[in-house]
Design a protein around this motif. Sequence first.
Motif, PDB file in Angstrom:
ATOM      1  N   PRO A   1     -12.037   0.754   0.414  1.00 22.72           N
ATOM      2  CA  PRO A   1     -11.123  -0.473   0.360  1.00 22.72           C
ATOM      3  C   PRO A   1     -12.004  -1.327  -0.738  1.00 22.72           C
ATOM      4  N   VAL A   2     -11.024  -2.195  -1.326  1.00 15.41           N
ATOM      5  CA  VAL A   2     -11.293  -2.883  -2.556  1.00 15.41           C
ATOM      6  C   VAL A   2     -11.057  -4.318  -1.743  1.00 15.41           C
ATOM      7  N   ALA A   3     -12.226  -4.990  -1.545  1.00  8.35           N
ATOM      8  CA  ALA A   3     -12.077  -6.279  -0.744  1.00  8.35           C
ATOM      9  C   ALA A   3     -11.196  -7.374  -1.673  1.00  8.35           C
ATOM     10  N   ALA A   4     -11.445  -7.342  -2.826  1.00  8.60           N
ATOM     11  CA  ALA A   4     -10.771  -8.372  -3.720  1.00  8.60           C
ATOM     12  C   ALA A   4      -9.525  -8.560  -3.713  1.00  8.60           C
ATOM     13  N   GLU A   5      -8.745  -7.248  -3.313  1.00  3.25           N
ATOM     14  CA  GLU A   5      -7.337  -7.293  -3.292  1.00  3.25           C
ATOM     15  C   GLU A   5      -6.834  -7.497  -1.814  1.00  3.25           C
ATOM     16  N   GLY A   6      -7.565  -7.945  -0.948  1.00  8.97           N
ATOM     17  CA  GLY A   6      -7.263  -8.389   0.204  1.00  8.97           C
ATOM     18  C   GLY A   6      -6.212  -7.540   1.093  1.00  8.97           C
ATOM     19  N   VAL A   7      -5.296  -8.064   1.654  1.00 16.47           N
ATOM     20  CA  VAL A   7      -4.278  -7.301   2.591  1.00 16.47           C
ATOM     21  C   VAL A   7      -3.175  -7.592   1.725  1.00 16.47           C
ATOM     22  N   GLN A   8      -2.477  -6.576   1.339  1.00  9.74           N
ATOM     23  CA  GLN A   8      -1.119  -6.849   0.588  1.00  9.74           C
ATOM     24  C   GLN A   8      -0.037  -5.888   1.454  1.00  9.74           C
ATOM     25  N   CYS A   9       1.027  -7.206   1.308  1.00 10.52           N
ATOM     26  CA  CYS A   9       2.321  -6.501   2.371  1.00 10.52           C
ATOM     27  C   CYS A   9       2.897  -5.204   2.092  1.00 10.52           C
ATOM     28  N   TRP A  10       2.997  -5.107   0.787  1.00 12.35           N
ATOM     29  CA  TRP A  10       3.772  -3.860   0.347  1.00 12.35           C
ATOM     30  C   TRP A  10       2.756  -2.774   0.643  1.00 12.35           C
ATOM     31  N   ILE A  11       1.497  -2.545   0.401  1.00 13.24           N
ATOM     32  CA  ILE A  11       0.491  -1.546   0.683  1.00 13.24           C
ATOM     33  C   ILE A  11       0.511  -1.384   2.126  1.00 13.24           C
ATOM     34  N   THR A  12       0.372  -2.396   2.942  1.00 12.74           N
ATOM     35  CA  THR A  12       0.409  -2.286   4.324  1.00 12.74           C
ATOM     36  C   THR A  12       1.568  -1.689   4.942  1.00 12.74           C
ATOM     37  N   CYS A  13       2.754  -1.822   4.435  1.00 10.69           N
ATOM     38  CA  CYS A  13       4.064  -1.393   4.845  1.00 10.69           C
ATOM     39  C   CYS A  13       4.002   0.024   4.409  1.00 10.69           C
ATOM     40  N   ARG A  14       3.793   0.419   3.427  1.00 13.14           N
ATOM     41  CA  ARG A  14       3.857   1.698   2.963  1.00 13.14           C
ATOM     42  C   ARG A  14       2.784   2.728   3.726  1.00 13.14           C
ATOM     43  N   THR A  15       1.714   2.175   4.065  1.00 16.77           N
ATOM     44  CA  THR A  15       0.696   2.766   5.105  1.00 16.77           C
ATOM     45  C   THR A  15       1.280   2.936   6.264  1.00 16.77           C
ATOM     46  N   VAL A  16       1.902   1.898   7.200  1.00 19.90           N
ATOM     47  CA  VAL A  16       2.540   2.031   8.188  1.00 19.90           C
ATOM     48  C   VAL A  16       3.506   3.243   8.107  1.00 19.90           C
ATOM     49  N   HIS A  17       4.592   3.373   6.954  1.00 28.49           N
ATOM     50  CA  HIS A  17       5.390   4.355   6.921  1.00 28.49           C
ATOM     51  C   HIS A  17       4.708   5.723   6.669  1.00 28.49           C
ATOM     52  N   THR A  18       3.770   5.941   5.890  1.00 28.88           N
ATOM     53  CA  THR A  18       3.238   7.163   5.523  1.00 28.88           C
ATOM     54  C   THR A  18       2.434   7.958   6.859  1.00 28.88           C
ATOM     55  N   TYR A  19       1.865   6.925   7.626  1.00 25.16           N
ATOM     56  CA  TYR A  19       0.884   7.539   8.525  1.00 25.16           C
ATOM     57  C   TYR A  19       1.925   7.620   9.863  1.00 25.16           C
ATOM     58  N   SER A  20       3.011   6.796   9.754  1.00 23.58           N
ATOM     59  CA  SER A  20       4.091   7.075  11.076  1.00 23.58           C
ATOM     60  C   SER A  20       4.777   8.676  10.635  1.00 23.58           C
TER      61      SER A  20
END
Length: 404
Positions: free
Chosen positions: A43-62
Amino acid sequence: MQIIERDTHRSWLDGHFLSLLEFGRRTPVDGGGAAWLDDEGSPVAAEGVQCWITCRTVHTYSLGALQGIPGARVIAQRALDGLTGPLYDDVNGGWFAQVGGTLPPGARDKAAYAHAFVVLAASSGVLAELDGAGDLLAEALRTVEERFWDEEAGLVVDTFNDDFTVLDPYRGINANMHTVEAFLAAADVTGERIWLDRAARIGAFAARAAKANGWRLPEHFDERWNPLLEFNADVPGDKFKPYGATVGHGIEWARLLLNLEAAGATGTDWAEAAVALFDRAVEDGWDAERGGFAYTTDWTGTPVVADRMHWVVAEAIGAAASLWKRTGDARYAQLYATWWDYADAYVLDHEHGSWHHQLDPENRPTDTVWPGKADLYHAAQCTLIPRLPLAPTMASAIARGTEL
């Protein structure tokens, strides 16, 4: 027999999908959400938690969870918890672009692009039986309909400030493209035809706009949906709003138009438009001598940003597979094989895993636009598209027992 038809190739696709999920195992963030990953998957801490990456992660791991891959549901759930937790604005509604890390300008804005991915994530999460996914989908669809959907235009607007009081006059085709993807998924999950019909209105607009411009689709528009062909000419390599024609989007739209056709949408000749968009993007963007797709071209088809972004070849692989399924034309299967060979030679990172997100025109890794390996979405999907039907959408097809 074409490579795309062989059981050994399909087995390789399955193995590569699993390797991508393994690379992303460190993406969950404490408190909910998904991290931007570096070249080695940290994880890259400076990038924080971004909505689009979070959503794509939900989708991909689903998608992984629906295939019964151990651990995938846990990662999908931890990412989804970011959408029901820190990324959600419980005062004004909607989802922030980013929380935590080094916040860029616009981090609290409400963007249609990110909200489309919330719909996609929630749709996949419902099928994967993630906790809170059903309520998330209902809230996301309500927000998109009330805040972003322009019924008169048959399109979504682009960006509001945090409390939805100021709407940017800019309109973008990228947010609309991902809204098509999201609405197709929502139509499958909810059974409500309205989402398919709205996706079709967006798709028909994109086909018209592309045809009127020699099948090089304008990306940027003013508030009356007039093309802004010189938008961002001074920053041509922008991550999300580059100047000129975005080669990968012409290719991605080609696939989505075939998905619309297969879903039973009406509005234009989807297959004709898909072939024209694909052929124009490939003719303009593919470097037959060195391999790789240019990121962008000008309006004559001359490359502007010649660097190769990983997502473009991933979308090209998916679109070629889709066109082969739709037409049976062997040239698409041949292009599919050619592009997988290119990806294996240059884009797949055989040392650290996942895909290099950016290469220079000599196919050497670089990071001027995309440092690290932000997420797995494009690479993961291009391992599934060849093995699934054109409709329903990926999560629904897997949930319904389609053989991979």
